[in-house]
Each structure stands twice: as C-alpha cells, then as structure tokens.
Design a protein around this motif. Structure first.
Motif, PDB file in Angstrom:
ATOM      1  N   LEU A   1       3.417  27.283  -4.392  1.00 40.00           N
ATOM      2  CA  LEU A   1       2.368  26.261  -4.342  1.00 40.00           C
ATOM      3  C   LEU A   1       1.579  26.217  -5.646  1.00 40.00           C
ATOM      4  CD1 LEU A   1       0.923  26.728  -0.726  1.00 40.00           C
ATOM      5  CD2 LEU A   1       2.485  24.955  -1.546  1.00 40.00           C
ATOM      6  N   THR A   2       1.311  27.390  -6.219  1.00 41.34           N
ATOM      7  CA  THR A   2       0.573  27.438  -7.483  1.00 41.34           C
ATOM      8  C   THR A   2       1.366  26.812  -8.617  1.00 41.34           C
ATOM      9  OG1 THR A   2      -0.517  29.480  -6.745  1.00 41.34           O
ATOM     10  CG2 THR A   2      -0.627  28.959  -9.090  1.00 41.34           C
ATOM     11  N   VAL A   3       2.653  27.146  -8.694  1.00 44.38           N
ATOM     12  CA  VAL A   3       3.507  26.565  -9.729  1.00 44.38           C
ATOM     13  C   VAL A   3       3.613  25.048  -9.553  1.00 44.38           C
ATOM     14  CG1 VAL A   3       5.877  26.472 -10.613  1.00 44.38           C
ATOM     15  CG2 VAL A   3       4.818  28.677 -10.112  1.00 44.38           C
ATOM     16  N   GLY A   4       3.763  24.595  -8.305  1.00 42.48           N
ATOM     17  CA  GLY A   4       3.838  23.163  -8.060  1.00 42.48           C
ATOM     18  C   GLY A   4       2.583  22.441  -8.498  1.00 42.48           C
ATOM     19  N   LYS A   5       1.430  23.061  -8.271  1.00 40.72           N
ATOM     20  CA  LYS A   5       0.166  22.442  -8.662  1.00 40.72           C
ATOM     21  C   LYS A   5       0.021  22.399 -10.175  1.00 40.72           C
ATOM     22  CE  LYS A   5      -3.963  20.767  -8.186  1.00 40.72           C
ATOM     23  NZ  LYS A   5      -4.162  19.369  -7.725  1.00 40.72           N
ATOM     24  N   ILE A   6       0.331  23.502 -10.849  1.00 41.39           N
ATOM     25  CA  ILE A   6       0.127  23.587 -12.298  1.00 41.39           C
ATOM     26  C   ILE A   6       1.165  22.761 -13.053  1.00 41.39           C
ATOM     27  CG2 ILE A   6       0.133  25.157 -14.274  1.00 41.39           C
ATOM     28  CD1 ILE A   6      -0.970  27.319 -12.421  1.00 41.39           C
TER      29      ILE A   6
ATOM     30  N   CYS B   1       6.777  21.347   5.373  1.00 43.27           N
ATOM     31  CA  CYS B   1       6.253  21.446   4.010  1.00 43.27           C
ATOM     32  C   CYS B   1       5.741  20.096   3.521  1.00 43.27           C
ATOM     33  CB  CYS B   1       7.336  21.968   3.067  1.00 43.27           C
ATOM     34  SG  CYS B   1       7.718  23.728   3.259  1.00 43.27           S
ATOM     35  N   ARG B   2       6.545  19.064   3.688  1.00 42.40           N
ATOM     36  CA  ARG B   2       6.132  17.747   3.195  1.00 42.40           C
ATOM     37  C   ARG B   2       4.985  17.184   4.033  1.00 42.40           C
ATOM     38  NH1 ARG B   2      12.298  16.136   2.074  1.00 42.40           N
ATOM     39  NH2 ARG B   2      12.384  16.841  -0.094  1.00 42.40           N
ATOM     40  N   GLY B   3       5.000  17.480   5.333  1.00 40.37           N
ATOM     41  CA  GLY B   3       3.925  16.982   6.180  1.00 40.37           C
ATOM     42  C   GLY B   3       2.590  17.619   5.842  1.00 40.37           C
ATOM     43  N   VAL B   4       2.559  18.935   5.642  1.00 37.81           N
ATOM     44  CA  VAL B   4       1.306  19.630   5.359  1.00 37.81           C
ATOM     45  C   VAL B   4       0.873  19.406   3.916  1.00 37.81           C
ATOM     46  CG1 VAL B   4       0.182  21.893   5.275  1.00 37.81           C
ATOM     47  CG2 VAL B   4       1.762  21.361   7.129  1.00 37.81           C
ATOM     48  N   ILE B   5       1.811  19.539   2.971  1.00 34.21           N
ATOM     49  CA  ILE B   5       1.457  19.465   1.557  1.00 34.21           C
ATOM     50  C   ILE B   5       1.102  18.044   1.132  1.00 34.21           C
ATOM     51  CG2 ILE B   5       2.323  19.800  -0.798  1.00 34.21           C
ATOM     52  CD1 ILE B   5       4.018  22.109   0.277  1.00 34.21           C
ATOM     53  N   LEU B   6       1.961  17.089   1.434  1.00 32.34           N
ATOM     54  CA  LEU B   6       1.780  15.730   0.925  1.00 32.34           C
ATOM     55  C   LEU B   6       0.983  14.831   1.868  1.00 32.34           C
ATOM     56  CD1 LEU B   6       5.327  15.027  -0.579  1.00 32.34           C
ATOM     57  CD2 LEU B   6       3.287  15.874  -1.732  1.00 32.34           C
TER      58      LEU B   6
ATOM     59  N   PHE C   1      -2.156  19.513  -2.394  1.00 36.43           N
ATOM     60  CA  PHE C   1      -2.067  20.212  -1.118  1.00 36.43           C
ATOM     61  C   PHE C   1      -3.156  19.623  -0.235  1.00 36.43           C
ATOM     62  CE2 PHE C   1      -2.603  23.376   2.116  1.00 36.43           C
ATOM     63  CZ  PHE C   1      -1.322  23.862   2.322  1.00 36.43           C
ATOM     64  N   ARG C   2      -2.743  18.758   0.700  1.00 36.28           N
ATOM     65  CA  ARG C   2      -3.700  17.995   1.486  1.00 36.28           C
ATOM     66  C   ARG C   2      -3.919  18.569   2.884  1.00 36.28           C
ATOM     67  NH1 ARG C   2      -0.480  13.371  -0.835  1.00 36.28           N
ATOM     68  NH2 ARG C   2      -1.708  12.600  -2.595  1.00 36.28           N
ATOM     69  N   GLY C   3      -3.162  19.570   3.254  1.00 33.34           N
ATOM     70  CA  GLY C   3      -3.247  20.089   4.612  1.00 33.34           C
ATOM     71  C   GLY C   3      -4.052  21.373   4.706  1.00 33.34           C
ATOM     72  N   ASN C   4      -3.879  22.059   5.826  1.00 33.42           N
ATOM     73  CA  ASN C   4      -4.571  23.307   6.102  1.00 33.42           C
ATOM     74  C   ASN C   4      -3.709  24.479   5.620  1.00 33.42           C
ATOM     75  OD1 ASN C   4      -5.388  25.751   7.683  1.00 33.42           O
ATOM     76  ND2 ASN C   4      -6.904  24.320   8.496  1.00 33.42           N
ATOM     77  N   LEU C   5      -4.283  25.311   4.777  1.00 30.97           N
ATOM     78  CA  LEU C   5      -3.532  26.423   4.195  1.00 30.97           C
ATOM     79  C   LEU C   5      -3.104  27.419   5.259  1.00 30.97           C
ATOM     80  CD1 LEU C   5      -2.706  27.025   1.265  1.00 30.97           C
ATOM     81  CD2 LEU C   5      -4.638  28.599   1.133  1.00 30.97           C
TER      82      LEU C   5
ATOM     83  N   THR D   1       0.860  -1.180   0.000  1.00 31.11           N
ATOM     84  CA  THR D   1       0.000   0.000   0.000  1.00 31.11           C
ATOM     85  C   THR D   1       0.898   1.232   0.000  1.00 31.11           C
ATOM     86  OG1 THR D   1      -1.702  -1.172   1.262  1.00 31.11           O
ATOM     87  CG2 THR D   1      -1.831   1.238   1.200  1.00 31.11           C
ATOM     88  N   ILE D   2       0.761   2.051  -1.006  1.00 36.47           N
ATOM     89  CA  ILE D   2       1.612   3.235  -1.167  1.00 36.47           C
ATOM     90  C   ILE D   2       0.847   4.442  -0.644  1.00 36.47           C
ATOM     91  CG2 ILE D   2       2.855   4.683  -2.813  1.00 36.47           C
ATOM     92  CD1 ILE D   2       3.113   2.251  -4.601  1.00 36.47           C
ATOM     93  N   LEU D   3       1.395   5.079   0.381  1.00 36.96           N
ATOM     94  CA  LEU D   3       0.741   6.214   1.010  1.00 36.96           C
ATOM     95  C   LEU D   3       1.325   7.531   0.517  1.00 36.96           C
ATOM     96  CD1 LEU D   3       0.656   4.917   4.701  1.00 36.96           C
ATOM     97  CD2 LEU D   3      -1.154   4.737   2.989  1.00 36.96           C
ATOM     98  N   TYR D   4       0.450   8.550   0.446  1.00 38.39           N
ATOM     99  CA  TYR D   4       0.818   9.951   0.207  1.00 38.39           C
ATOM    100  C   TYR D   4       1.283  10.231  -1.219  1.00 38.39           C
ATOM    101  CZ  TYR D   4       1.075   9.347   5.255  1.00 38.39           C
ATOM    102  OH  TYR D   4       0.802   8.999   6.547  1.00 38.39           O
TER     103      TYR D   4
END
Length: 447
Positions: A317-322, A407-412, A328-332, A241-244
C-alpha cells in the motif's frame, strides 16, 4: 489482563511461536523472498502492465501543405499519446516504414483538404494502423477518433461564433480506415427583408411596417427552430461522470490487483518452504517429542507468516501510494482483517503442497504449477468480463478472484463489509475447508 498475557507467554504455543520466528530470522534467504520481491514486482507490474499508451510513433504525409492541414496536424504534437516520428513526401514511403514496424500510425492528408473545409464539405483523412499488435492498434484508433472529434467540435464552435446562425458542418473531418461514411451538412440560410415605402397616408405606412415586422419575426423564429432542429439531429450531448478513478489512471487497476497476486505467490511458496525445510532437516520428528498438540504446532507455524504477509501488504500500500499515487478510500482495519483471512487460504495451500513433496525444489515446481491458474483467473491484470464465458465460470473456483474484488473495493471505492460480505463469506469457506484439509494432512505427517 496481566494474567491473560502471562498465560499466553507461558504457554507451549508461545514457545513454539518463538522457535518459528527464530528459525525464520536465521533464514535470510526466506526473509528476502518474503519482503523484497513484492516491492520490486509491484513497481515493475504497475509500470510495465499499464494499459495506457504514450508516444505512439506517427508518420505523416501532407499533400495539402496548407494552413488548415498544419493546424489539424498540430493535434498530434499536443497529445502525449502520439509522437510525430517523420514527415513523408509520399504515402508509399510512409507505408514502407509502417510495414517495417517503424511506425504505429500513418496519416495521409489529401490535397483538397483546405478547399473542402473552406467550402464546408466533408473531407477524409486516411489513417493506417499497424495492427500486428491488435490491442495497440485498437487503442491508437480510439485516441485518434477522440482527437478528430475534439477538432470538429472546436471548428463547429468557431463557426457558430463567427457566423451566428449555428448551422455548419458538424463533422467536416473524418478519419478513414478503409470505409467511407457520409456526413450530414447543411448550408447557411439568410433572410432578406425589404423595407416598406410610404405611398399614400400614415395608416398605410403603419400597416406595412407592422406586416413587415411580423413577417421578419416569423422568419426569424422559423430559422431559429430550423437551426435547433439541425443541431439536435446532428449532435448528441453526453454528460459523463467518472467514478472512483477520475483521472483514468490505468496503473490503479493494475496495482490494486497485483497486491493479491504477489501476496498469494509469496505466501504459498513461503509456507511450503518452511514445512519442507523441517522435513529435510529432520526436526519435524522432534515436534512429536514435545508436549504441544498438533494444532498448537501448526498454528505456531502459521502465525509468523501471517505477521510477515500483513507487513508485506502494508509495504505494498505504501509503495502504491508513493510510486503511483494510489488512493486508499476504505477502512484500514477492514482491509487487513480480510487480508489475514485470505492469507490463511494461501498458507493452507502451501502446507498441503509441502505434505506431498520431499524437497524444496519439488515444492517450488508445484507452486509454479498452481500459481499461474490462480493469477490468470483472478482478474488482477485483465478484466474477467473480457474472458470467454467458460473461463468466467472457472474464476468462481479461484479464491484470489474474491480477494482482488476486496482490494479494489476497499482501496479504490471505499466500500466496507456491508458491500463485501459475499466475498468475505466465500473466502471464509475457502479458509475453513483448506485449513482443515491442510491441518489433517500435516497431522498425519506428524503421527
């Protein structure tokens, strides 16, 4: 509420803040330095530092020239990891191109490939890797092992469906890189039953039929248990099972770590440049003539940079998304709150640098001296677990390490303060200590 805003807008701090904003807006070079490089470098790092590999050049020498070898070699054209560069008549020519760096992998299929598979014997395929780049060779070897494993699994399933007994060679093809390995194989077994013939009476016929049926059932159960035992001995079923990061996107690891790296470098250099520019222009002495306190002067200098760096984080964050489909899975709000706390750390380091230098050139040189250790020890581009033990201990002194984890904890992972409280606490300590030292040093400059 109106009275509160009136007090803020009429305060000495607001006047100094407007002065700093106006000074930044009239310095286009500084604006470009703060806003443009993070976007471009994030795109560059996310693409160039991607740890996944595609189109690795493969050379093939097929001595078998059989249908079975062609089916096996189709694996390389079905995978994005490999690109068949050339077919060779002999292994010597392929090895020569490998030595010249024209190939990453060389594959040699033996002449007895088809015959061994038909007889259900293990056969070895030679794989040669250009290991000058050890990392690429290691990853290519892993890719190849996975392809061969998938091929063997498909052959096993096909043989089971065709023959029905489930007893076949589980690893008929092995990728050999200089060592030989034996593969367990088993041959099929059949059960012959002879029908009973009636000789004397119905009782005898019934007895013989019952005995034959019992014997056949016992043999069938024995054969089935033997087949299951063989499969259990030769196969291990692994449920993963691959998480995140279910798609195993390597760019997600790089981009989420690069955000902190870029904002550290930009914030540190921008803070140092602003203070040094005041010293070179001679306007820092004029601040002594104002009724504002030293704390108000320093906070007025820090506040515009915090706003700009927060805007930079939103752009990242916008560049990373596009560009990289970064989730972005966390709280902004949690992310930006912790980011502002970390920006105070970087700005404090920049102010301390500015207090010890006399020109912007000196500030940039010292910044380039301080930034690489912070970046290399942060784990932003390479896992900390892969570093030597004594280097791993040094990473605990790097504030960027903790912001990268945030960053990795909140974003991923989408975690919150309940899981990141230790990183936030450490960043708060860094911010308080460094801000206190920088304010004290800057206050000495003013007085």
């Amino acid at each position: 509420m109106t009275t509160f805003f009136d007090r803020i807008l009429g305060s000495r701090f607001w006047a100094l803040f407007r002065k700093e904003v106006s000074q930044i807006l009239h310095n286009p070079q500084l604006l470009i330095q703060i806003l443009i490089p993070p976007t471009l470098l994030l795109l560059l790092f996310g693409s160039a530092l991607n740890p996944t590999f595609e189109n690795l050049r493969v050379g093939i020498t097929d001595y078998s020239h059989s249908r079975a070898s062609r089916e096996f070699l189709e694996l390389f054209s079905q995978s994005n990891a490999f690109d068949i560069a050339q077919y060779y008549a002999n292994e010597q020519d392929m090895t020569a191109d490998l030595a010249q760096g024209n190939l990453t992998v060389g594959i040699t299929v033996p002449s007895e490939f088809d015959r061994d598979l038909a007889r259900q014997r293990p056969t070895q395929v030679q794989a040669l890797f250009d290991a000058v780049d050890a990392n690429t060779a290691s990853i290519a070897s892993g890719y190849l092992s996975q392809l061969v494993g998938d091929y063997n699994s498909r052959r096993l399933a096909s043989n089971q469906r065709r023959q029905g007994t489930g007893i076949t060679a589980t690893n008929p093809i092995q990728s050999s890189t200089g060592t030989r390995s034996n593969t367990n194989s088993s041959s099929e077994s059949g059960v012959a039953t002879n029908g009973a013939s009636s000789t004397t009476n119905n009782s005898s016929n019934s007895s013989n039929t019952s005995t034959a049926s019992t014997t056949t059932d016992a043999l069938t159960q024995s054969e089935s248990s033997g087949a299951n035992a063989t499969l259990q001995r030769n196969q291990v079923q692994l449920v993963t099972t691959i998480l995140y990061n279910p798609g195993l996107e390597g760019s997600w690891f790089i981009v989420s770590g690069t955000i902190g790296i870029l904002l550290t470098s930009i914030g540190l250099q921008a803070a140092a440049s602003l203070v040094v520019h005041e010293k070179e222009a001679g306007t820092i002495e004029q601040l002594l003539m104002t009724p504002a306190s030293n704390i108000e002067v320093i906070l007025a200098k820090i506040a515009p940079l915090l706003v700009l760096l927060t805007f930079d984080a939103a752009i990242a964050l916008t560049v990373g998304k596009i560009a990289f489909n970064l989730p972005f899975r966390g709280n902004l709000l949690v992310f930006f709150s912790i980011s502002v706390l970390y920006f105070l750390v970087g700005i404090s380091i920049g102010i301390m640098i500015a207090c010890y230098v006399k020109s912007e050139q000196q500030a940039q040189l010292i910044s380039f001296f301080i930034s690489p250790p912070l970046i290399l020890l942060s784990g932003g581009n390479s896992p900390i677990a892969a570093m030597p033990t004594y280097v791993q201990w040094l990473t605990y002194l790097d504030p960027l390490r903790y912001y990268t984890e945030v960053c990795r904890g909140v974003i991923l992972k989408g975690v919150g303060l309940a899981d990141l409280w230790s990183q936030v606490l450490i960043l708060l300590v860094f911010a308080i200590v460094l801000m206190t030292l920088s304010i004290r040093k800057f206050r000495n400059q003013l007085t």
